[in-house]
Design a protein around this motif. Structure first.
Motif, short mmCIF file in Angstrom:
data_model
loop_
_atom_site.label_atom_id
_atom_site.label_comp_id
_atom_site.label_asym_id
_atom_site.label_seq_id
_atom_site.Cartn_x
_atom_site.Cartn_y
_atom_site.Cartn_z
N UNK A 14 1.53 1.23 8.57
CA UNK A 14 0.55 0.43 9.31
C UNK A 14 0.28 -0.93 8.66
N UNK A 15 1.23 -1.41 7.85
CA UNK A 15 1.13 -2.76 7.31
C UNK A 15 0.18 -2.93 6.15
N UNK A 16 -0.27 -1.84 5.56
CA UNK A 16 -1.10 -1.91 4.37
C UNK A 16 -0.21 -1.70 3.14
N UNK A 17 -0.83 -1.59 1.97
CA UNK A 17 -0.03 -1.48 0.75
C UNK A 17 -0.63 -0.44 -0.20
N UNK A 18 0.25 0.28 -0.89
CA UNK A 18 -0.14 1.26 -1.89
C UNK A 18 0.49 0.86 -3.23
N UNK A 19 -0.32 0.89 -4.27
CA UNK A 19 0.16 0.63 -5.62
C UNK A 19 0.41 1.96 -6.32
N UNK A 20 1.59 2.10 -6.92
CA UNK A 20 1.96 3.32 -7.63
C UNK A 20 2.22 2.99 -9.09
N UNK B 54 15.81 3.70 -7.98
CA UNK B 54 14.61 4.50 -8.22
C UNK B 54 13.50 4.14 -7.25
N UNK B 55 13.36 2.86 -6.96
CA UNK B 55 12.30 2.38 -6.08
C UNK B 55 12.54 2.74 -4.61
N UNK B 56 13.80 2.76 -4.21
CA UNK B 56 14.13 2.86 -2.79
C UNK B 56 13.54 4.11 -2.11
N UNK B 57 13.73 5.32 -2.65
CA UNK B 57 13.16 6.50 -1.96
C UNK B 57 11.63 6.51 -1.94
N UNK B 58 11.01 5.94 -2.96
CA UNK B 58 9.55 5.84 -2.97
C UNK B 58 9.09 4.91 -1.86
N UNK B 59 9.74 3.75 -1.76
CA UNK B 59 9.39 2.77 -0.73
C UNK B 59 9.62 3.35 0.67
N UNK B 60 10.71 4.08 0.85
CA UNK B 60 11.02 4.65 2.17
C UNK B 60 9.99 5.70 2.56
N UNK C 219 -2.15 6.53 -7.73
CA UNK C 219 -1.89 5.65 -6.59
C UNK C 219 -3.21 5.11 -6.08
N UNK C 220 -3.17 3.91 -5.56
CA UNK C 220 -4.39 3.29 -5.04
C UNK C 220 -4.02 2.29 -3.95
N UNK C 221 -4.90 2.09 -2.98
CA UNK C 221 -4.63 1.07 -1.97
C UNK C 221 -4.80 -0.33 -2.55
#
Length: 235
Positions: free
Chosen positions: A81-87, A126-132, A153-155
């Motif tokens: 939905x166009x938001x972002x999550x920090x991991x 490493x990043x790709x599956x998390x991003x997907x 994790x946080x928004x």
């Protein structure tokens, strides 16, 4: 948001706050002292060992955006939905929790991702599956998965999310003051908060020229002289 995540966030935002009071108490000499804490100094501390690494290698690391040069996976990811999550899954146990949470437990034993060093060397893979995984879900859906799995994790808030956050509302971080044009104008409340003598905002910022008559009259100008300045657009 879990208490674990808030602790991580606060520790990033306030790297020096925990040392100011104990240092002042240790002095206890009966005299006041100035706390010299400009904006630049604590911002530099967030960079961590960059200066030491530069001295050691004489190499300027390339810019990596929200990634880290030293740990992986650690990034900001866009949601459905166009938001972002920090991991932040830099420690081994957290990385393993994250891989299990996204349905990729196989990555734990994959030689490319077995240790943090391996993950940094293969950071794109490493990043790709998390991003997907995150991109296929809304912000709320993704956060629910990570909170259940105890992943850090946080928004990453836009302003509409920040002012609506229950923690922000409970803390009354944003306050509303009367405004002639908007009805009321939101602004940040007084910080820091003192238990014995808490600060307060007496009034919102004045309109342009609102106090011209009061100030210039106090300097001895007549009403006619002030009107003349206004007519000539000096004020």
């Amino acid at each position: 948001m879990s208490a674990r995540v808030w602790d991580d966030v606060i520790s990033l935002l306030t790297p020096h706050h925990d040392v100011i009071v104990p240092t002042a108490i240790e002095h206890r000499g009966g005299e006041g002292q100035v706390i010299d804490l400009p904006l630049l100094d604590p911002i530099f501390s967030i960079l961590g060992p960059e200066a030491a690494l530069y001295k050691l290698t004489q190499r300027i690391e390339p810019r990596v955006g929200s990634r880290s040069n030293n740990t992986s996976p650690r990034n900001v990811y866009e949601t459905k939905d166009g938001r972002f999550i920090s991991i932040s899954a830099s420690i081994q146990t957290m990385a393993e929790r994250l891989f299990r949470a996204i349905g990729r437990a196989d990555m734990i034993d994959d030689p490319r991702f077995r240790t943090n060093s391996d993950r940094v060397k293969n950071i794109d893979e490493c990043d790709r599956p998390v991003a997907e995984f995150i991109k296929a879900r809304t912000l709320a859906e993704g956060l629910a998965v990570f909170e259940a799995a105890e992943v850090t994790a946080a928004p990453v808030y836009d302003i509409d999310q920040f002012i609506a956050d229950p923690h922000v509302r409970a803390r009354e971080i944003v306050t509303e003051l009367p405004d002639a044009d908007m009805g009321s104008v939101p602004m940040h409340a007084v910080v820091p908060r003192l238990s014995g003598t808490p600060g307060d905002i007496r009034t919102a910022a004045p309109a342009l020229g609102e106090h011209n008559n009061e100030i210039l009259g106090g300097l001895g100008l007549t009403s006619a002289a002030i009107d003349d300045l206004r007519n000539r657009k000096v004020i």
